[in-house]
Design an enzyme around this catalytic site. Structure first.
Site, PDB file in Angstrom:
ATOM      1  N   SER A  41       0.838  -1.197   0.000  1.00 59.87           N
ATOM      2  CA  SER A  41       0.000   0.000   0.000  1.00 59.87           C
ATOM      3  C   SER A  41       0.877   1.253   0.000  1.00 59.87           C
ATOM      4  O   SER A  41       1.680   1.468   0.912  1.00 59.87           O
ATOM      5  CB  SER A  41      -0.913  -0.010   1.234  1.00 59.87           C
ATOM      6  OG  SER A  41      -1.677   1.168   1.267  1.00 59.87           O
TER       7      SER A  41
ATOM      8  N   HIS B  29      -1.292  -0.946  -4.132  1.00 65.49           N
ATOM      9  CA  HIS B  29      -2.587  -0.504  -3.590  1.00 65.49           C
ATOM     10  C   HIS B  29      -2.543   1.017  -3.422  1.00 65.49           C
ATOM     11  O   HIS B  29      -1.620   1.553  -2.802  1.00 65.49           O
ATOM     12  CB  HIS B  29      -2.809  -1.198  -2.245  1.00 65.49           C
ATOM     13  CG  HIS B  29      -4.126  -0.957  -1.609  1.00 65.49           C
ATOM     14  ND1 HIS B  29      -5.278  -1.618  -1.993  1.00 65.49           N
ATOM     15  CD2 HIS B  29      -4.496  -0.124  -0.597  1.00 65.49           C
ATOM     16  CE1 HIS B  29      -6.288  -1.213  -1.228  1.00 65.49           C
ATOM     17  NE2 HIS B  29      -5.838  -0.296  -0.384  1.00 65.49           N
TER      18      HIS B  29
ATOM     19  N   HIS C  50      -8.337   2.084  -4.284  1.00 65.87           N
ATOM     20  CA  HIS C  50      -9.306   1.898  -3.188  1.00 65.87           C
ATOM     21  C   HIS C  50      -9.938   3.254  -2.892  1.00 65.87           C
ATOM     22  O   HIS C  50      -9.306   4.113  -2.281  1.00 65.87           O
ATOM     23  CB  HIS C  50      -8.535   1.344  -1.974  1.00 65.87           C
ATOM     24  CG  HIS C  50      -9.370   1.103  -0.760  1.00 65.87           C
ATOM     25  ND1 HIS C  50      -8.811   0.829   0.477  1.00 65.87           N
ATOM     26  CD2 HIS C  50     -10.716   1.085  -0.566  1.00 65.87           C
ATOM     27  CE1 HIS C  50      -9.776   0.661   1.368  1.00 65.87           C
ATOM     28  NE2 HIS C  50     -10.946   0.822   0.761  1.00 65.87           N
TER      29      HIS C  50
ATOM     30  N   MET D 210     -12.052  -4.727   5.228  1.00 67.88           N
ATOM     31  CA  MET D 210     -11.222  -3.829   6.043  1.00 67.88           C
ATOM     32  C   MET D 210     -11.000  -4.488   7.403  1.00 67.88           C
ATOM     33  O   MET D 210     -11.962  -4.847   8.086  1.00 67.88           O
ATOM     34  CB  MET D 210     -11.910  -2.483   6.255  1.00 67.88           C
ATOM     35  CG  MET D 210     -11.979  -1.559   5.050  1.00 67.88           C
ATOM     36  SD  MET D 210     -10.422  -1.132   4.244  1.00 67.88           S
ATOM     37  CE  MET D 210      -9.389  -0.595   5.590  1.00 67.88           C
TER      38      MET D 210
ATOM     39  N   PHE E 153      -6.252   5.370   8.005  1.00 66.72           N
ATOM     40  CA  PHE E 153      -4.842   5.530   8.375  1.00 66.72           C
ATOM     41  C   PHE E 153      -4.095   4.203   8.295  1.00 66.72           C
ATOM     42  O   PHE E 153      -4.691   3.150   8.543  1.00 66.72           O
ATOM     43  CB  PHE E 153      -4.728   6.074   9.809  1.00 66.72           C
ATOM     44  CG  PHE E 153      -5.377   7.419   9.960  1.00 66.72           C
ATOM     45  CD1 PHE E 153      -4.677   8.588   9.675  1.00 66.72           C
ATOM     46  CD2 PHE E 153      -6.711   7.516  10.351  1.00 66.72           C
ATOM     47  CE1 PHE E 153      -5.298   9.826   9.784  1.00 66.72           C
ATOM     48  CE2 PHE E 153      -7.344   8.748  10.462  1.00 66.72           C
ATOM     49  CZ  PHE E 153      -6.636   9.911  10.169  1.00 66.72           C
ATOM     50  N   GLY E 154      -2.818   4.313   7.963  1.00 66.27           N
ATOM     51  CA  GLY E 154      -1.970   3.132   8.001  1.00 66.27           C
ATOM     52  C   GLY E 154      -1.481   2.885   9.413  1.00 66.27           C
ATOM     53  O   GLY E 154      -1.685   3.713  10.316  1.00 66.27           O
ATOM     54  N   GLY E 155      -0.869   1.736   9.616  1.00 63.64           N
ATOM     55  CA  GLY E 155      -0.193   1.451  10.881  1.00 63.64           C
ATOM     56  C   GLY E 155      -1.091   1.145  12.057  1.00 63.64           C
ATOM     57  O   GLY E 155      -0.655   1.201  13.202  1.00 63.64           O
TER      58      GLY E 155
ATOM     59  N   ASP F 103      -7.250  -5.629   4.185  1.00 62.91           N
ATOM     60  CA  ASP F 103      -6.557  -4.337   4.214  1.00 62.91           C
ATOM     61  C   ASP F 103      -6.606  -3.770   5.627  1.00 62.91           C
ATOM     62  O   ASP F 103      -7.692  -3.485   6.146  1.00 62.91           O
ATOM     63  CB  ASP F 103      -7.268  -3.401   3.217  1.00 62.91           C
ATOM     64  CG  ASP F 103      -6.555  -2.072   3.037  1.00 62.91           C
ATOM     65  OD1 ASP F 103      -5.431  -1.907   3.537  1.00 62.91           O
ATOM     66  OD2 ASP F 103      -7.144  -1.189   2.376  1.00 62.91           O
TER      67      ASP F 103
ATOM     68  N   GLY G 200       0.698  -2.210   4.003  1.00 63.40           N
ATOM     69  CA  GLY G 200       1.375  -0.918   3.988  1.00 63.40           C
ATOM     70  C   GLY G 200       2.626  -0.986   4.843  1.00 63.40           C
ATOM     71  O   GLY G 200       3.726  -1.293   4.371  1.00 63.40           O
TER      72      GLY G 200
HETATM   73  C1  DX5 Z   1      -6.254   2.253   5.493  1.00 61.94           C
HETATM   74  C2  DX5 Z   1      -5.876   1.927   4.091  1.00 61.94           C
HETATM   75  C3  DX5 Z   1      -4.809   0.908   3.963  1.00 61.94           C
HETATM   76  C4  DX5 Z   1      -3.518   1.236   4.647  1.00 61.94           C
HETATM   77  C5  DX5 Z   1      -3.077  -0.021   5.329  1.00 61.94           C
HETATM   78  O1  DX5 Z   1      -7.445   2.917   5.533  1.00 61.94           O
HETATM   79  O2  DX5 Z   1      -6.992   1.494   3.329  1.00 61.94           O
HETATM   80  O3  DX5 Z   1      -4.591   0.516   2.612  1.00 61.94           O
HETATM   81  O4  DX5 Z   1      -2.497   1.655   3.775  1.00 61.94           O
HETATM   82  O5  DX5 Z   1      -1.950   0.241   6.067  1.00 61.94           O
HETATM   83  P1  DX5 Z   1      -1.304  -0.814   7.052  1.00 61.94           P
HETATM   84  O6  DX5 Z   1      -0.964  -2.035   6.233  1.00 61.94           O
HETATM   85  O7  DX5 Z   1      -0.117  -0.095   7.584  1.00 61.94           O
HETATM   86  O8  DX5 Z   1      -2.338  -1.126   8.089  1.00 61.94           O
HETATM   87 ZN    ZN Z   2      -6.681   0.589   1.304  1.00 63.11          ZN
END
Ligand code: DX5
Ligand code: ZN
Length: 213
Positions: free
Chosen positions: A7, A32, A66, A137, A143-145, A171, A193
């Protein structure tokens, strides 16, 4: 087929070209691409010009867009023209899911629906025959992480039990530590990600995922 899809959100954006080159050297051919509208989710991310720039430099790279947006229908054209190979829209915002599937496919792009953690998996059941993929999801989108939500795994099992044969993507908080659980439940498309781009050795992550293939 197991697909690893890093991602973009977690990539080093100041060195993005190199990040994608390295990813492709590691045998990964898809990225992604999260689009956030600051309304459907409380964050902003990337737009179509950015997608197009990536596509122009890496024409063989598949870009999985996405759309975390309230009005995805208004952006199908521009993302299809900007190099998206697949588009995922959220079931929560669709008033006419059949029309959305048709609209995405008409643009030569494969189509998927995604659901947030609070959304019932049964809202997807009428569309299983028509969807190329479903994205579950495993965090609150935005947010990532964030920490992986293991209770979401039941949705993957429910989709497979209902006979869904397309790709099931996951994801949010996905990494080597939960691959066995996710693949065992029936997921085959792993969006990563942080677990990929922030890994000490992303190549090793790619190799470990391949072991599940
Ligand atoms: C979050 C995004 C993801 C995000 C995942 O809303 O849709 O694609 O990049 O990040 P990680 O893998 O760090 O949880
Ligand atoms: Zn995503």
């Amino acid at each position: 087929m197991i697909k690893l899809t890093p991602s973009l959100l977690a990539a080093d954006l100041m060195h993005l070209g190199r990040e994608i080159e390295k990813m492709m050297e590691n045998g990964i051919d898809q990225l992604h691409f999260d689009v956030m509208d600051a309304h459907f989710v409380p964050n902003l991310s990337f737009g179509p010009a950015f997608c197009q720039a990536i596509h122009k430099h890496f024409p063989t790279l598949k870009i999985d867009v996405h759309l975390m947006m309230d009005n995805p229908e208004a952006y199908l054209d521009v993302f299809a023209k900007s190099g998206a190979s697949s588009i995922t829209v959220h079931r929560e915002v669709l008033s006419d899911p059949a029309a959305m599937i048709e609209a995405i496919r008409a643009r030569g792009v494969t189509c998927g629906f995604s659901i947030k953690p609070e959304t019932d998996v049964n809202t997807l059941l009428p569309w299983l025959d028509q969807l190329d993929h479903i994205l579950i999801m495993t965090v609150e989108p935005g947010f990532g992480g964030q920490a992986f939500m293991p209770e979401e795994v039941e949705k993957i099992k429910a989709l497979r039990s209902a006979g869904f044969r397309g790709d099931i993507a996951v994801d949010g908080g996905v990494g080597l530590q939960n691959l066995e659980l996710l693949i065992g439940a029936g997921a085959n498309w792993l969006v990563m990600g942080t677990a990929y781009f922030c890994a000490e050795d992303p190549k090793l992550v790619a190799m470990k995922v391949k072991e599940y293939a």
